[in-house]
Design a protein around this motif. Sequence first.
Motif, mmCIF file in Angstrom:
data_model
loop_
_atom_site.group_PDB
_atom_site.id
_atom_site.type_symbol
_atom_site.label_atom_id
_atom_site.label_comp_id
_atom_site.label_asym_id
_atom_site.label_seq_id
_atom_site.Cartn_x
_atom_site.Cartn_y
_atom_site.Cartn_z
ATOM 1 N N VAL A 114 -18.919 22.921 26.630
ATOM 2 C CA VAL A 114 -20.185 22.940 27.370
ATOM 3 C C VAL A 114 -20.654 24.377 27.608
ATOM 4 O O VAL A 114 -21.842 24.680 27.457
ATOM 5 C CB VAL A 114 -20.060 22.153 28.693
ATOM 6 C CG1 VAL A 114 -21.332 22.240 29.508
ATOM 7 C CG2 VAL A 114 -19.694 20.695 28.412
ATOM 8 N N THR A 169 -20.052 27.060 25.793
ATOM 9 C CA THR A 169 -20.564 27.612 24.543
ATOM 10 C C THR A 169 -21.941 27.045 24.221
ATOM 11 O O THR A 169 -22.830 27.778 23.779
ATOM 12 C CB THR A 169 -19.575 27.348 23.388
ATOM 13 O OG1 THR A 169 -18.316 27.948 23.731
ATOM 14 C CG2 THR A 169 -20.086 27.925 22.078
ATOM 15 N N ALA A 170 -22.135 25.759 24.455
ATOM 16 C CA ALA A 170 -23.455 25.151 24.223
ATOM 17 C C ALA A 170 -24.509 25.791 25.124
ATOM 18 O O ALA A 170 -25.631 26.073 24.674
ATOM 19 C CB ALA A 170 -23.391 23.643 24.457
#
Length: 184
Positions: A167, A169-170
């Motif tokens: 999450v 990194t997103a």
Amino acid sequence: IVLFAGIYMVIGIVHEFSHAIIAYGLGIPFTLLHLHVNLSRTIGTLNQRAVIGVAGPLVALCVGLLCWIAYTRVRHSRFGLPLLYMAWFGAATFFGNLISTAFVGDFSRLAMTLHWSNPVRHVVSVVGVLSICGSSFLVGKELREWAPDSVSAAKATVGMIAIPTVVGTAIVLLIFLPMPSTYA
């Protein structure tokens, strides 16, 4: 998740800013972007571009090492987790760049400048892979300590490592939009 994403971006910015500072010091025109420093390819030597390239990962590693030292002293305080993430991202930025030595990137320019053979470049890339795996294991063990004692190892792994990584990194990718597809 927010801490993961925020520190990920801070180390990335420090990395790119380091490239820019060295380029500025060498008098090489550049444009500083959030994920890249665009250097003039017509000004400066290969050696200068190699020094500029190595600056980012080395500064990230130094920040990581300093944060690791600080982390070991304040491990159980409210500063512990941010310092652990800073230490991890600093090391991971350095080792991640080592991984790409055989292909492209900051250390690839250094390898070209020093005329390293392809086998040497591949050995350096393997050292990067092994180093990032080892440091990931070490940091994973430390992250497990941040989970409550009542939480199983599997749940701690998911909650303290997997979810923040995926999450976080997103979130970073979304914040850094627009970006060239090769960066994503």
